[in-house]
Design a protein around this motif. Sequence first.
Motif, PDB file in Angstrom:
ATOM      1  N   ASP A   1      -3.407  -7.116 -13.798  1.00  0.00           N
ATOM      2  CA  ASP A   1      -4.248  -8.282 -13.543  1.00  0.00           C
ATOM      3  C   ASP A   1      -3.689  -9.522 -14.237  1.00  0.00           C
ATOM      4  O   ASP A   1      -3.745 -10.634 -13.694  1.00  0.00           O
TER       5      ASP A   1
ATOM      6  N   GLU B   1     -14.871   3.163 -19.151  1.00  0.00           N
ATOM      7  CA  GLU B   1     -13.776   2.228 -19.425  1.00  0.00           C
ATOM      8  C   GLU B   1     -13.136   1.747 -18.128  1.00  0.00           C
ATOM      9  O   GLU B   1     -12.822   0.560 -17.971  1.00  0.00           O
ATOM     10  N   LEU B   2     -12.956   2.668 -17.179  1.00  0.00           N
ATOM     11  CA  LEU B   2     -12.348   2.293 -15.902  1.00  0.00           C
ATOM     12  C   LEU B   2     -13.257   1.364 -15.108  1.00  0.00           C
ATOM     13  O   LEU B   2     -12.796   0.367 -14.536  1.00  0.00           O
TER      14      LEU B   2
ATOM     15  N   GLY C   1     -14.077  -6.226 -14.325  1.00  0.00           N
ATOM     16  CA  GLY C   1     -13.546  -7.423 -14.967  1.00  0.00           C
ATOM     17  C   GLY C   1     -12.285  -7.972 -14.326  1.00  0.00           C
ATOM     18  O   GLY C   1     -11.732  -8.964 -14.798  1.00  0.00           O
ATOM     19  N   MET C   2     -11.834  -7.358 -13.236  1.00  0.00           N
ATOM     20  CA  MET C   2     -10.591  -7.784 -12.600  1.00  0.00           C
ATOM     21  C   MET C   2     -10.740  -9.149 -11.932  1.00  0.00           C
ATOM     22  O   MET C   2     -11.731  -9.426 -11.260  1.00  0.00           O
TER      23      MET C   2
ATOM     24  N   LEU D   1      -4.443  -1.383 -15.079  1.00  0.00           N
ATOM     25  CA  LEU D   1      -5.069  -2.408 -14.242  1.00  0.00           C
ATOM     26  C   LEU D   1      -5.177  -3.739 -14.985  1.00  0.00           C
ATOM     27  O   LEU D   1      -4.922  -4.804 -14.413  1.00  0.00           O
ATOM     28  N   ARG D   2      -5.550  -3.687 -16.245  1.00  0.00           N
ATOM     29  CA  ARG D   2      -5.647  -4.933 -17.018  1.00  0.00           C
ATOM     30  C   ARG D   2      -4.280  -5.593 -17.172  1.00  0.00           C
ATOM     31  O   ARG D   2      -4.159  -6.826 -17.111  1.00  0.00           O
ATOM     32  N   THR D   3      -3.251  -4.775 -17.339  1.00  0.00           N
ATOM     33  CA  THR D   3      -1.892  -5.317 -17.454  1.00  0.00           C
ATOM     34  C   THR D   3      -1.454  -5.965 -16.144  1.00  0.00           C
ATOM     35  O   THR D   3      -0.897  -7.073 -16.131  1.00  0.00           O
TER      36      THR D   3
ATOM     37  N   ALA E   1     -13.104  -2.038 -16.517  1.00  0.00           N
ATOM     38  CA  ALA E   1     -11.848  -2.706 -16.163  1.00  0.00           C
ATOM     39  C   ALA E   1     -11.891  -3.213 -14.725  1.00  0.00           C
ATOM     40  O   ALA E   1     -11.478  -4.347 -14.440  1.00  0.00           O
TER      41      ALA E   1
ATOM     42  N   ALA F   1      -7.107   2.303 -16.524  1.00  0.00           N
ATOM     43  CA  ALA F   1      -7.806   1.058 -16.857  1.00  0.00           C
ATOM     44  C   ALA F   1      -6.870   0.095 -17.586  1.00  0.00           C
ATOM     45  O   ALA F   1      -6.842  -1.110 -17.302  1.00  0.00           O
ATOM     46  N   LYS F   2      -6.085   0.629 -18.505  1.00  0.00           N
ATOM     47  CA  LYS F   2      -5.128  -0.204 -19.241  1.00  0.00           C
ATOM     48  C   LYS F   2      -4.084  -0.775 -18.290  1.00  0.00           C
ATOM     49  O   LYS F   2      -3.705  -1.953 -18.389  1.00  0.00           O
TER      50      LYS F   2
END
Length: 379
Positions: free
Chosen positions: A116, A138-139, A145-146, A112-114, A142, A109-110
Amino acid sequence: MMDRGAAQSFFRRIARGWRNVREAGTVQLALTAFLLCVALFIARYSWVLPDGSSPTPLTSEAERAFYDLRAYYSADLVEEDKRVVLVVYTDQTLIKARKRSPLDRGLLAKTLRTLDAMEPKAIGIDILFDQPQDEDEELIAALRGMKTPVAVAYAATATNPDDIEWEQQQYLDQFIARLKGSKARPASIRLDNTFGATRLWPDISKGLPPLLGRVMLAEAGEPATAFAGIKNKPAYERLEMRRFIDKHGLTAYTMNPHFPVNTLQLMRAAVAAQQIGVFKPYVEAMYACMWERALKMDDPAVFRQALLDAGLPADQLLELITTDAVKGGLMANTEAAVAAGAFGSPSFLVGTELFFGKDRLRDVEEEVLRQAGGTATKA
């Protein structure tokens, strides 16, 4: 016909061979038969044993080595595709995460946010989320929210009966269902690790999502190039194109040297043009820019100037293509097209009847007339 002398010679050889067999003895014959059976077994099951899942001892390793050797020396060498970046979790990554298998979904998840935040065109995940983990919420948050389109790996028991059990299928379906309404969508993969490596492309099975690579290409606005390595296919396509141009008198047509281009902003702007009522002039202008003026339409500056030249509200359209409404509209259009059976452009849908390719325009015309209750004159 065989003459008499040749026939006699042939039968003498047969008789001599049979005499040698009788003189060989039981042990020698049995050993010969055994070795022959072993050779046939190895020839048939050199990769995997008859159960279909257990590698054949010794020979499977040799087959793998020779397979890789043949592939290395016989495959065409191609340049690395700079558009594709692999994000790989190394041993050091897993050591720091203090969790090796299954992969920590909080870490994913972390990641993916990076990614994105780097604004890629599309992201593909070839990990199946088919079993629950503590970090699932959490995943999912994430993924929902992409801002970047994400293709999430999907597989079914129908095509992977040896790798996915019923319980795994149920959880995977539930996980995918929770992503509905986001920019994450399922994409098919196939699990096939019998030989120590996945070497087979997945079958395109009816009822399953499109393949992972195709989903990423579609979301990124990149064309999927087919028949790239077949010598005569491109030449015939050029011939067919010339025939079409001559038939319809397309005198202004010119091949765009920049083709293929990234069409993402063009497609988003088409959705925006629909929203503000300038869709028809937009389409006519963009096709002219692409196939008559031969402009590089994935260049933002060129694109903006093309809009201005056509008398279209450039600034308004460029602002709209950054909005979630337009991006979501394009995703919805893509999903609807795939659901209708479309796989490329141009596709024409007449009622529920799908036609693909410019060479099917006559069929489209006939189907329109048929559904309208009219008749079509066949050439």
